[in-house]
Design a protein around this motif. Structure first.
Motif, short mmCIF file in Angstrom:
data_model
loop_
_atom_site.label_atom_id
_atom_site.label_comp_id
_atom_site.label_asym_id
_atom_site.label_seq_id
_atom_site.Cartn_x
_atom_site.Cartn_y
_atom_site.Cartn_z
N ASN A 1 0.82 -1.22 0.00
CA ASN A 1 0.00 0.00 0.00
C ASN A 1 0.85 1.26 0.00
N VAL A 2 1.95 1.25 0.73
CA VAL A 2 2.85 2.40 0.78
C VAL A 2 3.43 2.68 -0.61
N VAL A 3 3.90 1.62 -1.29
CA VAL A 3 4.46 1.77 -2.63
C VAL A 3 3.38 2.21 -3.60
N ASN A 4 2.19 1.61 -3.50
CA ASN A 4 1.08 1.97 -4.37
C ASN A 4 0.77 3.47 -4.25
N ASP A 5 0.65 3.95 -3.02
CA ASP A 5 0.35 5.37 -2.81
C ASP A 5 1.49 6.26 -3.28
N GLY A 6 2.74 5.85 -3.03
CA GLY A 6 3.90 6.63 -3.46
C GLY A 6 3.97 6.77 -4.97
N LEU A 7 3.72 5.69 -5.68
CA LEU A 7 3.76 5.74 -7.15
C LEU A 7 2.58 6.53 -7.70
N ALA A 8 1.42 6.40 -7.08
CA ALA A 8 0.25 7.17 -7.52
C ALA A 8 0.49 8.66 -7.33
N ASN A 9 1.15 9.03 -6.24
CA ASN A 9 1.49 10.44 -6.00
C ASN A 9 2.48 10.98 -7.02
N LYS A 10 3.24 10.10 -7.64
CA LYS A 10 4.18 10.49 -8.69
C LYS A 10 3.51 10.44 -10.06
N THR A 11 2.19 10.32 -10.07
CA THR A 11 1.35 10.26 -11.28
C THR A 11 1.76 9.13 -12.23
N LEU A 12 2.14 8.00 -11.66
CA LEU A 12 2.44 6.82 -12.46
C LEU A 12 1.23 5.90 -12.46
#
Length: 175
Positions: free
Chosen positions: A21-32
């Motif tokens: 979940n942490v990685v998912n949110d981090g990548l989503a915040n980077k607009t990936l």
């Protein structure tokens, strides 16, 4: 990638344990473009029985990228990200049809049963329950989500019957 032209494709990204979940949110915040398939399962806690959403593939999620160097580094710099899954030649893309199929599977309300996590002879550790901390050798599946783990002590084996969700595979030791 074909030649010098970068094409967008889905790749499996290995994460630290329980960091999906942490990685998912981090990548989503980077607009990936990121996809973390989750399924609903019954909670294993003793004090309550409720349905929770957990990753379909613990320790993995999918990211869509063209692997340009800047984006590749941004993916790997994300907190909890370990590596893109591939071979010695680099990350291996996953077919769009496979990702589409996974999206359909996790969007349904039906029960999803995942494949075999352990094979006979795998070194495992019990992580929850009365045998928590015990290491042994995976023996077999018993059905109803139960497994048999052989534990060696004093040159003899004892077998315990534990819940499959309470067992994790240990990394292979390189000789």
């Amino acid at each position: 990638m074909a030649g010098n032209k970068l094409t967008r494709a889905w790749y499996a990204l290995h994460t630290k344990s329980r960091f999906e979940n942490v990685v998912n949110d981090g990548l989503a915040n980077k607009t990936l473009d990121v996809f973390l398939p989750k399924i609903t399962v019954k909670s294993r806690r003793r004090d309550r029985h409720k349905m929770i959403r957990v990753p379909l593939f613990p320790g993995y999620l999918f990211v869509r990228t063209d692997l340009n160097p800047h984006e590749h580094i941004e993916i790997l710099k994300t907190t909890g990200a370990v590596q893109l899954i591939g071979s010695t030649r680099g990350p291996v893309p996953i077919a769009d049809a496979t990702i589409d199929s996974l999206k359909i599977i996790v969007s349904t309300a039906g029960e999803v049963i995942t494949g075999t996590r352990f094979k006979k002879g795998d070194r495992v550790m019990v992580v929850n329950g009365p045998f928590s901390g015990v290491t042994g050798i995976f023996s077999s599946y018993r059905g109803d989500g139960r497994v048999i783990v052989n534990i060696e002590a004093l040159g003899q084996f004892a077998a315990v019957n534990v819940d499959a969700a309470d067992v994790e595979k240990l990394p292979e030791i390189l000789s």
